[in-house]
Design an enzyme around this catalytic site. Structure first.
Site, PDB file in Angstrom:
ATOM      1  N   LYS A 185      40.513  49.292  35.748  1.00 16.48           N
ATOM      2  CA  LYS A 185      39.356  48.394  35.613  1.00 16.48           C
ATOM      3  C   LYS A 185      38.203  49.008  36.391  1.00 16.48           C
ATOM      4  O   LYS A 185      38.420  49.603  37.447  1.00 16.48           O
ATOM      5  CB  LYS A 185      39.682  46.997  36.163  1.00 16.48           C
ATOM      6  CG  LYS A 185      38.471  46.057  36.198  1.00 16.48           C
ATOM      7  CD  LYS A 185      38.869  44.612  36.431  1.00 16.48           C
ATOM      8  CE  LYS A 185      39.009  44.198  37.866  1.00 16.48           C
ATOM      9  NZ  LYS A 185      37.807  44.368  38.711  1.00 16.48           N
ATOM     10  N   GLU A 224      32.893  37.583  36.148  1.00 14.38           N
ATOM     11  CA  GLU A 224      32.985  36.984  37.484  1.00 14.38           C
ATOM     12  C   GLU A 224      31.728  36.189  37.821  1.00 14.38           C
ATOM     13  O   GLU A 224      30.601  36.692  37.724  1.00 14.38           O
ATOM     14  CB  GLU A 224      33.213  38.093  38.529  1.00 14.38           C
ATOM     15  CG  GLU A 224      33.304  37.537  39.946  1.00 14.38           C
ATOM     16  CD  GLU A 224      33.955  38.470  40.963  1.00 14.38           C
ATOM     17  OE1 GLU A 224      34.436  39.553  40.586  1.00 14.38           O
ATOM     18  OE2 GLU A 224      33.972  38.085  42.152  1.00 14.38           O
TER      19      GLU A 224
HETATM   20  O1  KIV Z   1      39.338  43.137  43.149  1.00 15.42           O
HETATM   21  C1  KIV Z   1      39.591  42.025  42.626  1.00 15.42           C
HETATM   22  O2  KIV Z   1      40.417  41.250  43.130  1.00 15.42           O
HETATM   23  C2  KIV Z   1      38.872  41.664  41.415  1.00 15.42           C
HETATM   24  C3  KIV Z   1      39.054  40.267  40.908  1.00 15.42           C
HETATM   25  C4  KIV Z   1      38.319  39.311  41.747  1.00 15.42           C
HETATM   26  C5  KIV Z   1      38.689  40.148  39.488  1.00 15.42           C
HETATM   27  O3  KIV Z   1      38.175  42.461  40.865  1.00 15.42           O
END
Ligand code: KIV
Length: 271
Positions: free
Chosen positions: A120, A189
């Site tokens: 991600k 988010e």
């Molecule tokens: O790093 C993380 O925990 C995140 C979530 C808040 C989506 O990116």
């Protein structure tokens, strides 16, 4: 739900089929073997090895300091525990922005050294070249729009994003762009619920919301927040399911008392 030995693994395709069927997706963070094992056995669909490890595991104020090596350490601990969930790993700050070759090298290190299933990364149009290059190597990518904590020093605060039309419009465009170039999903988010609803309805890939209302295709929380291990972080979107901070403190207090009073160990607890 508990899972038996014949576990059907969650893949990126399963997540897209869930969206098509209208089935909501559950996602939680984990950073270590023991917690990942519990969450996976409970039946969560996606485990995110988030760069929030920088906050909740290492005690930093922001997500910026965590390194690629540290993310790989957390991810490989999680992977060893997981039998069913799709494991997605955050590319940390500085490992993909503005340099698509570096982005690809970072993603490959995560996949090769941890055994994770996807990565991600945060941002829209400005990171498109990095995302395309990672995707071209066959690595699935989850996007992340709205409040992107790696840009905290640009925003200045952790307040709700995209309340103004110009920012909302950019987010809508970025979401379509991420889908078009081949992201399998994206986190939204801390944006208004009606914007998250509209974006989710405009996409065939699933959105996973955090502070983005009930109409995202799934929800994600940081496990430490859900369990009440964090104390001072109390945003409106957070539902705490336990108060483990006080629970653990109480148990440790009792242990200390038992040691001091020689109640522990008793006769049955020795050889
Ligand atoms: O790093 C993380 O925990 C995140 C979530 C808040 C989506 O990116």
């Amino acid at each position: 739900m508990s899972v038996n030995k014949e576990v059907k693994r969650i893949t990126t395709h399963v997540l897209q089929a869930m969206k098509a069927k209208g089935e909501k997706i559950s996602m939680l963070t984990a950073y270590d073997y023991s917690m990942a094992r519990i969450i996976d056995e409970a039946g969560v669909d996606v485990i995110l090895v988030g760069d929030s490890a920088s906050n909740v595991m290492a005690g930093h104020e922001t997500t910026l300091p965590i390194t690629l090596d540290q993310m790989i350490y957390h991810a490989s601990s999680v992977i060893r525990a997981v039998k069913r969930a799709l494991v997605v790993v955050d590319l940390p700050f500085g490992s993909y922005q503005g340099n698509s070759k570096l982005a690809l090298e970072s993603a490959i290190r995560i996949m090769k050294e941890s055994g994770a299933h996807a990565v991600k990364l945060e941002g829209g149009a400005e990171v498109v070249e990095s995302i395309k290059r990672i995707l071209s190597a066959g690595v699935p990518v989850m996007g992340h729009l709205g409040l992107t904590p790696q840009s905290i020093y640009k925003f200045g605060t952790y307040t709700v994003r995209a309340k103004e039309e110009a920012e909302a419009q950019k987010l809508r465009e970025d979401a379509l762009l991420l889908q078009e170039i081949g992201c399998f999903s994206m986190v939204l988010e801390k944006i208004p619920a009606n914007l998250a609803k509209a974006v989710s309805e405009s996409l065939y890939i699933p959105t996973i919301g955090i502070g983005a209302g009930a109409d995202a295709d799934g929800q994600v929380l940081v496990i430490h927040d859900l369990l009440g291990l964090t104390k001072d972080f109390q945003p409106r979107f957070l539902r705490r399911y336990m108060d483990l901070f006080e629970g653990i403190k109480g148990a440790v207090g009792q242990y200390i008392k038992d040691v001091k009073t020689t109640d522990f160990p008793n006769e049955k607890e020795q050889y």
